[in-house]
Motif scaffolding. Structure first.
Motif, PDB file in Angstrom:
ATOM      1  N   ALA A 379       0.834  -1.200   0.000  1.00 59.78           N
ATOM      2  CA  ALA A 379       0.000   0.000   0.000  1.00 59.78           C
ATOM      3  C   ALA A 379       0.869   1.252   0.000  1.00 59.78           C
ATOM      4  O   ALA A 379       0.560   2.243  -0.672  1.00 59.78           O
ATOM      5  CB  ALA A 379      -0.932  -0.009   1.207  1.00 59.78           C
ATOM      6  N   SER A 380       1.960   1.230   0.745  1.00 57.55           N
ATOM      7  CA  SER A 380       2.865   2.384   0.803  1.00 57.55           C
ATOM      8  C   SER A 380       3.523   2.629  -0.549  1.00 57.55           C
ATOM      9  O   SER A 380       3.696   3.782  -0.962  1.00 57.55           O
ATOM     10  CB  SER A 380       3.935   2.155   1.878  1.00 57.55           C
ATOM     11  N   VAL A 381       3.893   1.559  -1.252  1.00 48.22           N
ATOM     12  CA  VAL A 381       4.483   1.717  -2.580  1.00 48.22           C
ATOM     13  C   VAL A 381       3.481   2.378  -3.523  1.00 48.22           C
ATOM     14  O   VAL A 381       3.800   3.338  -4.247  1.00 48.22           O
ATOM     15  CB  VAL A 381       4.928   0.360  -3.157  1.00 48.22           C
ATOM     16  N   ALA A 382       2.233   1.878  -3.520  1.00 47.85           N
ATOM     17  CA  ALA A 382       1.213   2.400  -4.429  1.00 47.85           C
ATOM     18  C   ALA A 382       0.939   3.879  -4.153  1.00 47.85           C
ATOM     19  O   ALA A 382       0.850   4.698  -5.081  1.00 47.85           O
ATOM     20  CB  ALA A 382      -0.066   1.577  -4.304  1.00 47.85           C
ATOM     21  N   LEU A 383       0.780   4.235  -2.881  1.00 47.29           N
ATOM     22  CA  LEU A 383       0.494   5.635  -2.557  1.00 47.29           C
ATOM     23  C   LEU A 383       1.741   6.499  -2.711  1.00 47.29           C
ATOM     24  O   LEU A 383       1.647   7.695  -2.989  1.00 47.29           O
ATOM     25  CB  LEU A 383      -0.072   5.734  -1.143  1.00 47.29           C
ATOM     26  N   GLY A 384       2.914   5.903  -2.537  1.00 49.57           N
ATOM     27  CA  GLY A 384       4.152   6.639  -2.772  1.00 49.57           C
ATOM     28  C   GLY A 384       4.277   7.064  -4.222  1.00 49.57           C
ATOM     29  O   GLY A 384       4.848   8.125  -4.525  1.00 49.57           O
ATOM     30  N   GLN A 385       3.746   6.269  -5.144  1.00 46.50           N
ATOM     31  CA  GLN A 385       3.748   6.660  -6.548  1.00 46.50           C
ATOM     32  C   GLN A 385       2.913   7.915  -6.775  1.00 46.50           C
ATOM     33  O   GLN A 385       3.277   8.787  -7.562  1.00 46.50           O
ATOM     34  CB  GLN A 385       3.207   5.512  -7.403  1.00 46.50           C
ATOM     35  N   LEU A 386       1.785   8.009  -6.072  1.00 40.36           N
ATOM     36  CA  LEU A 386       0.929   9.187  -6.208  1.00 40.36           C
ATOM     37  C   LEU A 386       1.571  10.419  -5.589  1.00 40.36           C
ATOM     38  O   LEU A 386       1.415  11.528  -6.092  1.00 40.36           O
ATOM     39  CB  LEU A 386      -0.434   8.908  -5.570  1.00 40.36           C
ATOM     40  N   ILE A 387       2.306  10.219  -4.501  1.00 42.55           N
ATOM     41  CA  ILE A 387       3.041  11.342  -3.909  1.00 42.55           C
ATOM     42  C   ILE A 387       4.078  11.853  -4.905  1.00 42.55           C
ATOM     43  O   ILE A 387       4.201  13.057  -5.143  1.00 42.55           O
ATOM     44  CB  ILE A 387       3.724  10.910  -2.596  1.00 42.55           C
ATOM     45  N   ALA A 388       4.836  10.917  -5.484  1.00 42.47           N
ATOM     46  CA  ALA A 388       5.879  11.304  -6.439  1.00 42.47           C
ATOM     47  C   ALA A 388       5.291  11.972  -7.670  1.00 42.47           C
ATOM     48  O   ALA A 388       5.934  12.819  -8.302  1.00 42.47           O
ATOM     49  CB  ALA A 388       6.683  10.070  -6.857  1.00 42.47           C
ATOM     50  N   GLY A 389       4.052  11.632  -8.004  1.00 36.84           N
ATOM     51  CA  GLY A 389       3.390  12.262  -9.144  1.00 36.84           C
ATOM     52  C   GLY A 389       2.788  13.609  -8.830  1.00 36.84           C
ATOM     53  O   GLY A 389       2.156  14.230  -9.690  1.00 36.84           O
ATOM     54  N   GLY A 390       2.948  14.068  -7.589  1.00 34.10           N
ATOM     55  CA  GLY A 390       2.447  15.383  -7.201  1.00 34.10           C
ATOM     56  C   GLY A 390       0.984  15.413  -6.859  1.00 34.10           C
ATOM     57  O   GLY A 390       0.388  16.490  -6.739  1.00 34.10           O
ATOM     58  N   THR A 391       0.374  14.253  -6.665  1.00 35.39           N
ATOM     59  CA  THR A 391      -1.066  14.189  -6.421  1.00 35.39           C
ATOM     60  C   THR A 391      -1.418  14.261  -4.945  1.00 35.39           C
ATOM     61  O   THR A 391      -2.447  14.824  -4.565  1.00 35.39           O
ATOM     62  CB  THR A 391      -1.635  12.883  -7.013  1.00 35.39           C
ATOM     63  N   LEU A 392      -0.587  13.678  -4.079  1.00 31.94           N
ATOM     64  CA  LEU A 392      -0.873  13.610  -2.645  1.00 31.94           C
ATOM     65  C   LEU A 392       0.303  14.160  -1.860  1.00 31.94           C
ATOM     66  O   LEU A 392       1.433  14.199  -2.349  1.00 31.94           O
ATOM     67  CB  LEU A 392      -1.139  12.157  -2.223  1.00 31.94           C
ATOM     68  N   ALA A 393       0.025  14.558  -0.617  1.00 30.81           N
ATOM     69  CA  ALA A 393       1.072  15.045   0.279  1.00 30.81           C
ATOM     70  C   ALA A 393       1.581  13.891   1.139  1.00 30.81           C
ATOM     71  O   ALA A 393       0.794  13.073   1.637  1.00 30.81           O
ATOM     72  CB  ALA A 393       0.535  16.160   1.181  1.00 30.81           C
ATOM     73  N   GLU A 394       2.893  13.817   1.318  1.00 29.88           N
ATOM     74  CA  GLU A 394       3.487  12.706   2.051  1.00 29.88           C
ATOM     75  C   GLU A 394       2.996  12.630   3.486  1.00 29.88           C
ATOM     76  O   GLU A 394       2.730  11.543   4.018  1.00 29.88           O
ATOM     77  CB  GLU A 394       5.010  12.810   2.028  1.00 29.88           C
TER      78      GLU A 394
END
Length: 435
Positions: A379-394
């Motif tokens: 789950a952390s890997v999947a959401l980490g991709q969205l963080i790296a894409g600028g979509t979510l805040a870490e």
């Protein structure tokens, strides 16, 4: 699960010089590794020299070859080193090294294999003398594995010279007390010995010593507290309880610590603890129970933080774990199960994100007891991709994941490390969300 399901094909890693010309030495070495013919030969796919000779011999016998050619066009001069790193990372039972004229590439691959705990057999070219091996299989680990099984303890192989299970082995399902299976597993390779604590009915208290430069946290920075044994004595004193009996099975670990083996209380499921995390006992004390394993006696480990053997120092039968310690180690009740709040916009993009985040958090909260950490990492890997894409805040993502981990009883320290590791991995593959 049958023992056949537990075993993967034996992998033979081969590295050698392009200038190697002697076929007889390679043929003899491969014959020793052939076994039942199901083993896989892994090579760097060099078009001449040791790789080419070995591939021809292996295929002539009907064996399977796994080739890893270096991508010189993409990586330039670093291609060979990167290829070696990838081959070794995939794991192997043994590495056969046919190095002539100090080939830097083959020497690098053999050194990587040794550092990864893979036994390396070096064969000099006939011009330099007969073939030799610097890590011939030993029967010591087999003897200790059989002795542990005779006590009713479930054993499984660990990587030689290391503490980790064999790659792709489901050790929790495979650990066994069957002598025939154990003899087959250890027949050709000096695997270290893993003991699965849960099915063996054991709780093992690991009293460690500090690593070089390691200082105690403020709560344990007290006179006379120098290692895990001192911490355990202080824990007992504070609880008004005597030390657990030392008239139990004891193993001296490679760095000078101690494993104390106790029988688990009937009807209670005690898991693993680490240091002070959650219901842990304290600094430099880990415990292993259901879902955990220990490195068994007879094992030899060579890692950067210490090299040595695991030796039996008291061969008594394991004593029962004291009731007060069992109560102390019992997991705390889970907090009330509440959905993890994910406040997002209700537009099309927000709905997409909300569904994606909810699915990952559900992955954690619905995972089986022995799969919480794996689910949290994915789950952390999947959401980490969205963080790296600028979509979510870490910070927000970390909070959501920590909340999901708490719901399933993950220890805060362990959960924090898993989340951080998964987010770092996800950052390597940014993912955006359609507007």
């Amino acid at each position: 699960m049958s023992t056949a399901d537990c075993e993967t094909k034996r992998r033979i890693l081969l590295t050698g010089s392009r200038t190697w010309t002697d076929t007889a030495t390679i043929r003899a070495a491969l014959a020793e590794q052939w076994g039942d013919g199901s083993a896989v030969l892994i090579t760097g796919a060099c078009p001449r020299g040791a790789d080419a000779i070995a591939e021809t011999i292996w295929r002539e016998q009907g064996g399977h070859v796994e080739r890893h050619p270096a991508d010189w066009e993409q990586h330039g001069k670093r291609a060979g080193l990167l290829r070696n790193t990838e081959m070794v990372a995939l794991g192997a039972a043994v590495c056969l090294a046919f190095i002539r004229e100090s080939s830097p590439g083959a020497t690098h691959a053999a050194a990587l294999a040794e550092r990864a705990g893979i036994p390396v057999h070096r064969y000099p070219h006939p011009e330099g003398g007969p073939a030799v091996s610097n890590s011939a299989p030993s029967t010591d680990q087999l003897r200790y594995a059989l002795a542990a099984a005779a006590r009713g303890w479930h054993v499984f192989p660990l990587v030689p010279r290391n503490k980790v299970p064999l790659k792709d082995w489901k050790w929790k399902e495979c650990a066994t007390t069957d002598p025939a299976t154990i003899r087959r597993w250890w027949a050709r390779t000096p695997y270290n010995v893993g003991i699965a604590c849960g099915p063996s009915g054991l709780v093992v208290i690991d009293l460690d010593i500090p690593k070089d430069g390691q200082s105690p946290p403020s709560s344990w920075d007290l006179p006379g507290v120098n290692d895990g044994a001192d911490v355990l004595a202080l824990v007992c004193e504070q609880a008004g309880q005597p030390l657990p009996t030392l008239e139990t099975f004891q193993v001296r670990t490679r760095r000078g610590g101690t494993h104390l083996y106790y029988t688990a209380p009937e009807g209670a499921t005690l898991g693993n603890t680490q240091g002070e995390d959650g219901n842990g006992l304290g600094w430099l004390i880990d415990t292993r129970g259901a879902g955990g394993y220990v490195v068994g006696p007879g094992s030899f480990v060579a890692l950067p933080d210490g090299t040595g053997t695991y030796d039996v120092i008291h061969a008594a039968a394991p004593a029962p774990l004291p009731e007060w310690l069992a109560e102390r180690l019992r997991p705390a009740p889970l907090p009330p199960q509440r959905p993890v709040a994910v406040p997002l916009a209700v537009d099309r993009r927000g709905s997409y994100l909300s569904a994606a985040i909810t699915a990952e958090l559900d992955r954690v909260t619905t995972s089986p007891p022995d799969g919480h950490n794996t689910a949290l990492y994915r789950a952390s890997v999947a959401l980490g991709q969205l963080i790296a894409g600028g979509t979510l805040a870490e910070a927000e993502v970390t909070g959501w994941l920590a909340g999901a981990a708490a719901q399933v009883g993950q220890r805060p320290g362990e959960a924090s490390r898993t989340i951080a590791s998964g987010l770092r991995a996800g950052a390597n593959r940014p993912r955006s969300v359609p507007a």
